[in-house]
Motif scaffolding. Structure first.
Motif, short mmCIF file in Angstrom:
data_model
loop_
_atom_site.label_atom_id
_atom_site.label_comp_id
_atom_site.label_asym_id
_atom_site.label_seq_id
_atom_site.Cartn_x
_atom_site.Cartn_y
_atom_site.Cartn_z
N ALA A 276 -12.97 52.13 68.54
CA ALA A 276 -13.73 53.50 68.13
C ALA A 276 -14.41 53.13 67.07
N VAL A 277 -15.68 53.87 66.85
CA VAL A 277 -16.57 53.87 65.99
C VAL A 277 -16.39 55.05 64.97
N ASN A 278 -16.15 54.75 63.62
CA ASN A 278 -15.76 55.71 62.63
C ASN A 278 -16.62 55.48 61.41
N ASN A 279 -17.60 56.42 61.31
CA ASN A 279 -18.54 56.43 60.06
C ASN A 279 -19.33 55.33 60.35
N ARG B 211 -7.59 48.86 67.08
CA ARG B 211 -6.05 48.87 66.89
C ARG B 211 -5.11 48.89 68.02
N MET C 155 -16.77 50.03 63.38
CA MET C 155 -16.13 49.54 64.59
C MET C 155 -14.67 49.18 64.34
N THR C 156 -13.72 49.97 64.69
CA THR C 156 -12.48 49.62 64.44
C THR C 156 -11.65 49.37 65.96
N GLU D 109 -6.92 50.49 71.14
CA GLU D 109 -8.16 51.53 71.29
C GLU D 109 -9.17 51.00 70.22
#
Length: 183
Positions: free
Chosen positions: A87-90, A96, A93-94, A85
């Motif tokens: 995702a962009v958090n705060n 995992r 981009m991550t 997955e």
């Protein structure tokens, strides 16, 4: 050199078919059924030489009454195939791996696409080349092992050839791409 009349007509017909085939719509990716699951639009992006990772994208529809889970896969061209997955958090981009897999709820469709859920092909043994069909085996909790082919598009492709708005070519909008990352 003079060409006789029947040969001339044949040559013109061949040229006409050749020219018209240039304008034909690309062939859509195959549809694969496994139990209650329908898998469509399976594709990947070409990778530059030396890249050790690639991505796989597809759409999974669950037509059944019970959930299933995509838990992994395999491919001869890669040492490992994992479900990931992005995702962009705060603003960060991550990416995992989904250690417990990806649930496909009954009556729902899950799309694996650039910038979201996707397959990671790790430790590639050779580059993915545009135009190739890449055999992979997906593993589902209930549907079991499912063999299909990813249609390899261009390096910057945003979708499979023939899908609306993709054409399998590089677009001006740049999406996150991790095909050249080492893992």
């Amino acid at each position: 050199m003079q060409i006789n009349q029947p040969a001339s007509k044949l040559i013109r017909a061949i040229l006409c078919v050749s020219v018209l085939s240039c304008f034909a719509a690309p062939v859509r990716a195959e549809e694969v059924r496994a139990g209650d699951l329908v898998i469509t639009q399976a594709w990947s992006r070409a990778t530059p030489g030396g890249a050790k990772v690639g991505g796989g994208y597809l759409t999974i529809e669950n037509k059944g009454s019970a959930p299933d889970r995509l838990i992994g896969g395999s491919a001869d061209i890669a040492d490992r195939v994992q479900v990931h997955e992005m995702a962009v958090n705060n603003g960060v981009m991550t990416m995992r791996p989904l250690d417990k897999g990806l649930v496909i709820e009954p009556g729902k469709t899950v799309k694996l696409a650039p910038g979201g859920y996707h397959l990671m092909l790790l430790d590639l043994k050779s580059p993915l080349k545009q135009g190739d069909k890449l055999p992979v085996t997906l593993e589902f909790e209930k549907a079991g092992k499912v063999s299909l082919s990813l249609d390899v598009q261009g390096i910057g492709a945003q979708g499979p050839a023939g899908a609306a708005g993709s054409g399998g070519h590089m677009e001006m909008k740049k999406m996150p791409d991790h095909s050249g990352m080492k893992m």
